[in-house]
Scaffold this active site. Structure first.
Site, mmCIF file in Angstrom:
data_model
loop_
_atom_site.group_PDB
_atom_site.id
_atom_site.type_symbol
_atom_site.label_atom_id
_atom_site.label_comp_id
_atom_site.label_asym_id
_atom_site.label_seq_id
_atom_site.Cartn_x
_atom_site.Cartn_y
_atom_site.Cartn_z
ATOM 1 N N GLU A 18 51.763 45.959 66.869
ATOM 2 C CA GLU A 18 52.487 45.599 65.637
ATOM 3 C C GLU A 18 53.291 46.812 65.189
ATOM 4 O OE1 GLU A 18 50.813 43.581 61.863
ATOM 5 O OE2 GLU A 18 51.326 45.626 61.239
ATOM 6 N N ALA A 52 56.791 41.034 51.945
ATOM 7 C CA ALA A 52 56.951 39.894 51.043
ATOM 8 C C ALA A 52 57.885 40.310 49.915
ATOM 9 C CB ALA A 52 55.593 39.484 50.487
ATOM 10 N N HIS A 79 57.378 38.264 61.860
ATOM 11 C CA HIS A 79 56.547 37.826 60.731
ATOM 12 C C HIS A 79 57.460 37.205 59.670
ATOM 13 C CE1 HIS A 79 52.979 40.816 61.520
ATOM 14 N NE2 HIS A 79 53.543 40.410 62.640
ATOM 15 N N ARG A 109 51.427 33.913 54.093
ATOM 16 C CA ARG A 109 51.750 33.727 52.679
ATOM 17 C C ARG A 109 52.368 35.001 52.125
ATOM 18 N NH1 ARG A 109 47.481 33.947 47.933
ATOM 19 N NH2 ARG A 109 47.665 36.113 48.634
ATOM 20 N N ALA A 125 49.845 29.872 53.483
ATOM 21 C CA ALA A 125 50.466 29.935 54.820
ATOM 22 C C ALA A 125 50.403 28.572 55.501
ATOM 23 C CB ALA A 125 49.755 30.985 55.666
ATOM 24 N N TYR A 144 40.902 36.607 59.204
ATOM 25 C CA TYR A 144 40.236 37.709 58.503
ATOM 26 C C TYR A 144 38.761 37.814 58.897
ATOM 27 C CZ TYR A 144 44.545 37.436 55.951
ATOM 28 O OH TYR A 144 45.893 37.432 55.663
ATOM 29 N N HIS A 148 39.267 36.985 53.678
ATOM 30 C CA HIS A 148 40.427 37.511 52.940
ATOM 31 C C HIS A 148 39.935 38.123 51.635
ATOM 32 C CE1 HIS A 148 44.044 37.244 50.302
ATOM 33 N NE2 HIS A 148 44.629 37.675 51.404
ATOM 34 N N LYS A 164 44.717 26.273 59.012
ATOM 35 C CA LYS A 164 45.930 26.787 59.675
ATOM 36 C C LYS A 164 46.031 26.217 61.090
ATOM 37 C CE LYS A 164 45.758 31.183 57.145
ATOM 38 N NZ LYS A 164 46.044 32.609 57.155
ATOM 39 N N LYS A 271 53.884 54.496 65.697
ATOM 40 C CA LYS A 271 53.609 55.757 66.400
ATOM 41 C C LYS A 271 53.349 55.433 67.875
ATOM 42 C CE LYS A 271 51.299 57.800 62.372
ATOM 43 N NZ LYS A 271 52.462 58.370 61.757
HETATM 44 P P1 FAD Z 1 46.845 32.297 53.241
HETATM 45 O O1 FAD Z 1 46.278 31.791 54.520
HETATM 46 O O2 FAD Z 1 47.745 31.392 52.500
HETATM 47 O O3 FAD Z 1 45.653 32.757 52.300
HETATM 48 C C1 FAD Z 1 45.888 33.383 51.065
HETATM 49 C C2 FAD Z 1 44.659 33.240 50.168
HETATM 50 O O4 FAD Z 1 44.516 31.874 49.795
HETATM 51 C C3 FAD Z 1 43.361 33.615 50.870
HETATM 52 O O5 FAD Z 1 42.481 34.150 49.910
HETATM 53 C C4 FAD Z 1 42.840 32.283 51.387
HETATM 54 O O6 FAD Z 1 41.445 32.308 51.606
HETATM 55 C C5 FAD Z 1 43.278 31.352 50.256
HETATM 56 N N1 FAD Z 1 43.531 29.974 50.710
HETATM 57 C C6 FAD Z 1 44.156 29.591 51.837
HETATM 58 N N2 FAD Z 1 44.237 28.237 51.901
HETATM 59 C C7 FAD Z 1 43.658 27.775 50.774
HETATM 60 C C8 FAD Z 1 43.415 26.481 50.239
HETATM 61 N N3 FAD Z 1 43.792 25.389 50.889
HETATM 62 N N4 FAD Z 1 42.798 26.379 49.023
HETATM 63 C C9 FAD Z 1 42.403 27.490 48.351
HETATM 64 N N5 FAD Z 1 42.601 28.737 48.815
HETATM 65 C C10 FAD Z 1 43.213 28.888 49.992
HETATM 66 N N6 FAD Z 1 51.951 40.698 54.678
HETATM 67 C C11 FAD Z 1 53.275 40.891 54.546
HETATM 68 O O7 FAD Z 1 53.793 40.922 53.430
HETATM 69 N N7 FAD Z 1 54.086 41.054 55.637
HETATM 70 C C12 FAD Z 1 53.600 41.005 56.904
HETATM 71 O O8 FAD Z 1 54.360 41.144 57.868
HETATM 72 C C13 FAD Z 1 52.198 40.816 57.083
HETATM 73 N N8 FAD Z 1 51.649 40.747 58.316
HETATM 74 C C14 FAD Z 1 50.312 40.484 58.451
HETATM 75 C C15 FAD Z 1 49.773 40.344 59.745
HETATM 76 C C16 FAD Z 1 48.414 40.067 59.917
HETATM 77 C C17 FAD Z 1 47.868 39.924 61.300
HETATM 78 C C18 FAD Z 1 47.578 39.942 58.774
HETATM 79 C C19 FAD Z 1 46.115 39.663 58.957
HETATM 80 C C20 FAD Z 1 48.099 40.071 57.505
HETATM 81 C C21 FAD Z 1 49.464 40.336 57.321
HETATM 82 N N9 FAD Z 1 50.040 40.449 56.059
HETATM 83 C C22 FAD Z 1 51.387 40.651 55.917
HETATM 84 C C23 FAD Z 1 49.191 40.378 54.847
HETATM 85 C C24 FAD Z 1 49.083 38.944 54.330
HETATM 86 O O9 FAD Z 1 50.352 38.522 53.876
HETATM 87 C C25 FAD Z 1 48.076 38.960 53.175
HETATM 88 O O10 FAD Z 1 46.794 39.166 53.685
HETATM 89 C C26 FAD Z 1 48.125 37.752 52.257
HETATM 90 O O11 FAD Z 1 47.403 38.053 51.071
HETATM 91 C C27 FAD Z 1 47.530 36.500 52.840
HETATM 92 O O12 FAD Z 1 48.367 35.948 53.778
HETATM 93 P P2 FAD Z 1 47.883 34.656 54.623
HETATM 94 O O13 FAD Z 1 49.027 34.229 55.427
HETATM 95 O O14 FAD Z 1 46.615 34.921 55.331
HETATM 96 O O15 FAD Z 1 47.651 33.649 53.417
#
Ligand code: FAD
Length: 287
Positions: A18, A52, A79, A109, A125, A144, A148, A164, A271
């Site tokens: 990444e 974001a 992403h 998300r 997401a 996670y 999360h 998802k 890096k």
């Molecule tokens: P989601 O899957 O939507 O989850 C967000 C929160 O909502 C979680 O607490 C989840 O448990 C909860 N949730 C999900 N579905 C539901 C539901 N149906 N009902 C109630 N609650 C729910 N961030 C960036 O800004 N840019 C990046 O490029 C980036 N890359 C990343 C790459 C990886 C591999 C990872 C692991 C994270 C990355 N992130 C990035 C961080 C990520 O955007 C954050 O962790 C964010 O807070 C959650 O994103 P998500 O897509 O997992 O969200």
């Protein structure tokens, strides 16, 4: 180029990196220099983060992802976050990524940005995933191992992960985790929940006390005592601490490979030396 799905189907242990869009005005030029070094390591793919809310150089993500696959013949994942997106802004992003020939997108998300308007169209997401899948992309999602940070329980985090998969994701990339035992427990829980997608495991070396503290507070990763001891041992030797962090991460990667995981994803923090060390360790262990 290749979809990530085809990479998991054809490679025994995909090893990917990444990167984030380099800071400054010359982000594409700096990314090109870095990509040239990373490409020499023949990664299975390189994923490119976006911030974001479009802060930093997040808007350069598709251009960097396309440049790496076009110029270095390395598959890429762009992403894309939706926390502040409208249906129109996602349609525009899809148009742009298609024009650039991008095939793989990590649907996220994004973290809550203070003071910004949350998306009305995409709460999670899982709402973005089908839109991207319908548009023909190979879609990945975040997973996670320790849950999360904003999720009330590990069980709920796994349920949300299953959503998802059901929404059309094709592969999963995990959040950094410093404790392989937690990762193995997560794999078992995902398995029990019927999650069958390939999972590639994100590992980030710690580089300094400040960096690791930021990570711990940002994503809720737990700190094994082995790391705390290293932080104490090399408190006054920044270079030795950095090397210890890389060695610790290499140890995690090799252990994961021995455990038979689907893939390894190195958060190399732009890096190339980190990526080089990771690949050397995994190859030296016979993978
Ligand atoms: P989601 O899957 O939507 O989850 C967000 C929160 O909502 C979680 O607490 C989840 O448990 C909860 N949730 C999900 N579905 C539901 C539901 N149906 N009902 C109630 N609650 C729910 N961030 C960036 O800004 N840019 C990046 O490029 C980036 N890359 C990343 C790459 C990886 C591999 C990872 C692991 C994270 C990355 N992130 C990035 C961080 C990520 O955007 C954050 O962790 C964010 O807070 C959650 O994103 P998500 O897509 O997992 O969200």
């Amino acid at each position: 180029m290749s979809t990530v799905t085809s990479i998991f189907e054809t490679q025994k242990l995909p090893v990917s990196f990444e990167i984030f869009p380099p800071k400054g005005d010359l982000t594409l030029t700096a990314a090109r220099t870095m990509a040239a070094e990373l490409a020499e390591l023949a990664p299975s793919f390189i994923s490119v983060t976006c911030s974001a809310g479009g802060s930093g150089n997040g808007s350069a993500t598709p251009a960097i992802a396309a440049m790496i696959s076009d110029e270095f013949d390395v598959p890429t994942v762009a992403h894309l976050t939706c926390i502040n997106a409208s249906s129109q802004s996602i349609a525009d992003a899809i148009f742009d990524m298609r024009e650039r020939g991008i095939e793989n997108v990590l649907a996220l998300r994004g973290d809550v940005v203070a003071g910004s308007e949350p998306s009305k169209a995409f709460s999670f997401a899982k709402d973005l995933i089908p839109v991207l899948a319908d548009a023909g992309f190979c879609v990945g999602a975040a997973a996670y191992p320790e849950g999360h940070i904003a999720c009330e329980s590990d069980a709920a985090s796994i349920e949300h992960l299953k959503m998802k998969q059901d929404a059309g994701a094709s592969f999963l990339v995990t959040q950094l985790c410093f404790d392989n035992e937690r990762i193995y427990r997560f794999m078992d829980a995902a398995d029990r929940a019927g999650i069958t997608l390939p999972i590639t495991h994100g590992i980030m070396p710690f580089m300094s006390k400040d960096q690791i503290s930021r990570m711990v507070f940002m994503c809720g990763a737990s700190l094994p005592s082995a790391i705390i001891k290293l932080l104490a041992k090399y408190e006054n030797d920044a270079e030795a601490l950095k090397q210890a962090g890389i060695e610790y991460a290499c140890g995690q990667l090799v252990d994961l490979a021995k455990h038979g995981v689907d893939g390894l994803h190195v958060y190399c923090m732009n890096k190339p030396e980190v990526a080089r060390a990771a690949v050397a360790a995994v190859r030296a262990a016979g993978f």
